[in-house]
Structures are given as C-alpha cells and as structure tokens.
Design a protein around this motif. Structure first.
Motif, PDB file in Angstrom:
ATOM      1  N   ASP A  68      74.063  -9.118 -27.917  1.00 34.12           N
ATOM      2  CA  ASP A  68      72.784  -9.398 -28.571  1.00 34.12           C
ATOM      3  C   ASP A  68      71.746  -9.963 -27.607  1.00 34.12           C
ATOM      4  N   ASN A  69      72.205 -10.700 -26.611  1.00 31.71           N
ATOM      5  CA  ASN A  69      71.299 -11.295 -25.616  1.00 31.71           C
ATOM      6  C   ASN A  69      71.838 -11.012 -24.218  1.00 31.71           C
ATOM      7  N   PRO A  70      71.686  -9.770 -23.755  1.00 27.82           N
ATOM      8  CA  PRO A  70      72.267  -9.399 -22.466  1.00 27.82           C
ATOM      9  C   PRO A  70      71.550 -10.052 -21.283  1.00 27.82           C
ATOM     10  N   TYR A  71      72.273 -10.096 -20.190  1.00 27.27           N
ATOM     11  CA  TYR A  71      71.666 -10.507 -18.919  1.00 27.27           C
ATOM     12  C   TYR A  71      70.684  -9.413 -18.514  1.00 27.27           C
ATOM     13  N   LEU A  72      69.432  -9.800 -18.258  1.00 21.27           N
ATOM     14  CA  LEU A  72      68.388  -8.859 -17.862  1.00 21.27           C
ATOM     15  C   LEU A  72      67.765  -9.327 -16.556  1.00 21.27           C
ATOM     16  N   CYS A  73      67.622  -8.417 -15.614  1.00 22.32           N
ATOM     17  CA  CYS A  73      67.110  -8.774 -14.289  1.00 22.32           C
ATOM     18  C   CYS A  73      66.233  -7.652 -13.746  1.00 22.32           C
ATOM     19  N   LEU A  74      65.203  -8.035 -13.024  1.00 23.98           N
ATOM     20  CA  LEU A  74      64.329  -7.095 -12.321  1.00 23.98           C
ATOM     21  C   LEU A  74      64.548  -7.267 -10.830  1.00 23.98           C
ATOM     22  N   GLU A  75      64.640  -6.168 -10.106  1.00 21.57           N
ATOM     23  CA  GLU A  75      64.795  -6.237  -8.651  1.00 21.57           C
ATOM     24  C   GLU A  75      63.740  -5.360  -7.991  1.00 21.57           C
ATOM     25  N   LEU A  76      63.004  -5.929  -7.066  1.00 20.09           N
ATOM     26  CA  LEU A  76      61.971  -5.212  -6.332  1.00 20.09           C
ATOM     27  C   LEU A  76      62.348  -5.171  -4.854  1.00 20.09           C
ATOM     28  N   LYS A  77      62.557  -3.990  -4.344  1.00 17.96           N
ATOM     29  CA  LYS A  77      62.907  -3.810  -2.933  1.00 17.96           C
ATOM     30  C   LYS A  77      61.746  -4.259  -2.054  1.00 17.96           C
ATOM     31  N   LEU A  78      62.051  -4.972  -0.979  1.00 14.22           N
ATOM     32  CA  LEU A  78      61.014  -5.451  -0.074  1.00 14.22           C
ATOM     33  C   LEU A  78      60.525  -4.326   0.830  1.00 14.22           C
ATOM     34  N   ASP A  79      59.221  -4.185   0.917  1.00 12.64           N
ATOM     35  CA  ASP A  79      58.588  -3.206   1.805  1.00 12.64           C
ATOM     36  C   ASP A  79      58.139  -3.949   3.055  1.00 12.64           C
ATOM     37  N   PHE A  80      58.894  -3.781   4.160  1.00 14.38           N
ATOM     38  CA  PHE A  80      58.618  -4.583   5.353  1.00 14.38           C
ATOM     39  C   PHE A  80      57.354  -4.143   6.072  1.00 14.38           C
ATOM     40  N   ALA A  81      56.928  -2.909   5.911  1.00 19.56           N
ATOM     41  CA  ALA A  81      55.666  -2.478   6.519  1.00 19.56           C
ATOM     42  C   ALA A  81      54.501  -3.254   5.907  1.00 19.56           C
ATOM     43  N   ILE A  82      54.497  -3.384   4.582  1.00 22.19           N
ATOM     44  CA  ILE A  82      53.445  -4.149   3.909  1.00 22.19           C
ATOM     45  C   ILE A  82      53.576  -5.633   4.235  1.00 22.19           C
ATOM     46  N   LEU A  83      54.802  -6.136   4.273  1.00 28.56           N
ATOM     47  CA  LEU A  83      55.012  -7.557   4.578  1.00 28.56           C
ATOM     48  C   LEU A  83      54.485  -7.914   5.966  1.00 28.56           C
ATOM     49  N   ARG A  84      54.731  -7.043   6.940  1.00 22.95           N
ATOM     50  CA  ARG A  84      54.227  -7.323   8.305  1.00 22.95           C
ATOM     51  C   ARG A  84      52.709  -7.328   8.330  1.00 22.95           C
ATOM     52  N   GLU A  85      52.116  -6.379   7.632  1.00 21.28           N
ATOM     53  CA  GLU A  85      50.650  -6.318   7.581  1.00 21.28           C
ATOM     54  C   GLU A  85      50.076  -7.582   6.945  1.00 21.28           C
TER      55      GLU A  85
END
Length: 294
Positions: free
Chosen positions: A90-107
């Motif tokens: 009735d109340n499952p574990y819910l999670c969002l995962e966003l992959k890191l984009d290192f090209a954008i992070l460096r910029e």
C-alpha cells in the motif's frame, strides 16, 4: 507539484517492484513493495531522492538511512550494500534517480566559486545530505514533465541543469567537485576506477597504481583496488549466470578467476549465498525487480 503529487506521479508510472526508465533522459524510477534483505550493488554516479519509505546504505564501514527528508549523491562508481527498510504494497518504497552529467557539471563548476577552499584531500564518493527546498522544488518540476510529455524535449535539459547547479552550490558540492578537479587525488582515483571497469578480468592492477592513488582510491571508494576489482568480477559473474545461463565452470574463467574454489568462496562471501542458491533466489523475484540486483 506537492510531495503527494510527486508520489502519485511515480505510482502511476510504475507497476510492482523494479527500476523503470522514463521519457526524461537520465531519470529513472524505483518502486519496491516490501522490505528487502541486504544486497551488494554497484551505484553509478547519480543523485537519488527517496519520495516514500526508507532504505539503508552501507558504505566504507558506515550505514546511512536514506528517506524523504534527505538525498544521496554518488560521485563515482561505487560498490555499496543496501536494503529497503520501510515499504509495503500500500505504501511502497519510491525513489527517483538522476544520472550525473559530468560535461554539464564541469561547465557549471567553472563558473562557481569554491565554498570550501581548494583542498585536494580526497573525500568519500558518497554523501547523504538534508534535502533543501530549492532542490526539492526543481525535482518536482522535473518529475511533473512525466505528465506533460510534449514539454520534455525543451524543459527537461533546463531543469536538469538547474538540479545540477543546485547540487554544486549546496552541501554536496565538494563531493562532486573533487572528481572534476584535474590533477587531484580524487580525480586520479576516478580514472583508476574507469580503467578497472574496462580491465577487471585481467590480473590485479593494484601493483600498477602509485601509492598516493591507492590511498586516495580507498578514501573515495571505501575499498582497496583489489576489493573493488573483485566486486566488479563477482557482479559480472552474477549477470552471466542469470542472464546467459552459463555454468560456474565457464563463468569463473570469463570474469578472470583461475581457481574455481576461490571463485566459489568469494561469491558466497560477497552475495551471502553460493551461486546455485543465489540463482534460485533471484529467479523467485518478480521479473521487473531483477534490474535492482544486476
């Protein structure tokens, strides 16, 4: 979008247990409908947000609880042990995962001042931190795009860029920046991980690493290079045993072991059960949930 709306959106986009891709690039959803046992997994560089329920993450001798009031950043490929501790049908574990984009992070990093000075002392590649309202707001707007598919192509890149900016300007900034800084010990450890992922089937590469790299490798990944390479071999062995239905005799050679007894010992120690018993357990799991373990 409120947190309740966020939950409802994830529930509508998932069915049962598993890891679910979305139409938003780099964004995946996780849903698990009950507590799980401890399981070793490899985490790729990503930021994850628990929307409902809770999980434990064991890394480098410490155990963290990840829940809806905090978030987790993984800045480098890491072996961890995790389990869901709060979930139900009735109340499952819910999670969002966003992959890191290192090209954008460096910029982005090039245009932001360092808040913590320029120390190059390596830090752990995993960080659990309090979820600020600004980051939660950006996350809700990104997930809201799942209900507005026509907006994804234009708005998803902008919202992901905002999320990465919030990460770099927040509490977890140094965890991410350390692997972006050329010439740093952490960057060298990251390069060693990349090499090991390509060559894990070969002989141990520990001897080929300089002393300072071996030291920083342990600080960032929580394991020695030898332990890390062994984990890579065993995770691939599990995939081969289940996905390709290969036998143990073939698999132990395919992942770089020369002794089947060493392989059986390491496999049972790493996964908590020998290969045959582990495969039997995996085959009893719901089909969509296998992505969680492989």
């Amino acid at each position: 979008m409120r947190v309740r709306d966020l939950r409802d959106t994830i529930m509508s986009c998932t069915i049962g247990n598993g890891v679910f891709a979305t139409d938003v690039p780099n964004l995946t959803l996780v849903r698990i409908e009950g507590p799980s046992e401890y399981m070793p997994i490899f985490c790729e560089p990503a930021v994850s947000f628990v929307v409902q329920g809770a999980r434990e993450i064991s890394f480098s001798g410490q155990t963290f609880v990840n829940h809806a009031r905090n978030f987790t950043v993984v800045a480098i490929d890491l072996p961890v042990v995790t389990r869901v501790v709060e979930a139900s049908v009735d109340n499952p574990y819910l999670c969002l995962e966003l992959k890191l984009d290192f090209a954008i992070l460096r910029e982005l990093a090039n245009g932001l001042p360092l808040k913590t000075g320029r120390s190059r002392k390596p830090q752990a590649g995993l960080r659990v931190a309090t979820l600020p309202l600004s980051l939660r707001d950006a996350l809700c707007r990104l997930v809201d795009l799942l209900c507005k598919p026509a907006d994804i192509a234009v708005l998803a890149p902008l919202l992901q860029r905002e999320l990465l900016y919030r990460l770099l300007s927040g509490e977890c900034s140094s965890t991410i920046r350390q692997v972006l800084l050329p010439g740093s010990a952490s960057s060298a450890a990251s390069q060693a991980v990349s090499t090991m992922k390509r060559k894990f089937r070969g002989p141990p590469i520990t001897a080929a690493l300089e002393h300072n790299v071996r030291t920083s490798f342990h600080a960032v990944t929580g394991q020695s290079p030898y332990q890390f390479q062994t984990a890579l071999r065993l995770m691939e062995a599990r995939r081969l045993l289940l996905g390709l239905a290969l036998d143990v005799e073939k698999v132990h050679r395919a992942v770089g072991y020369t002794s089947i007894s060493d392989f059986l010992r390491d496999y049972a120690t790493f996964f908590g059960r020998p290969p045959a018993e582990d495969l039997e357990w995996l085959r009893r799991q719901p089909p969509h949930s296998l992505d969680i373990f492989l």
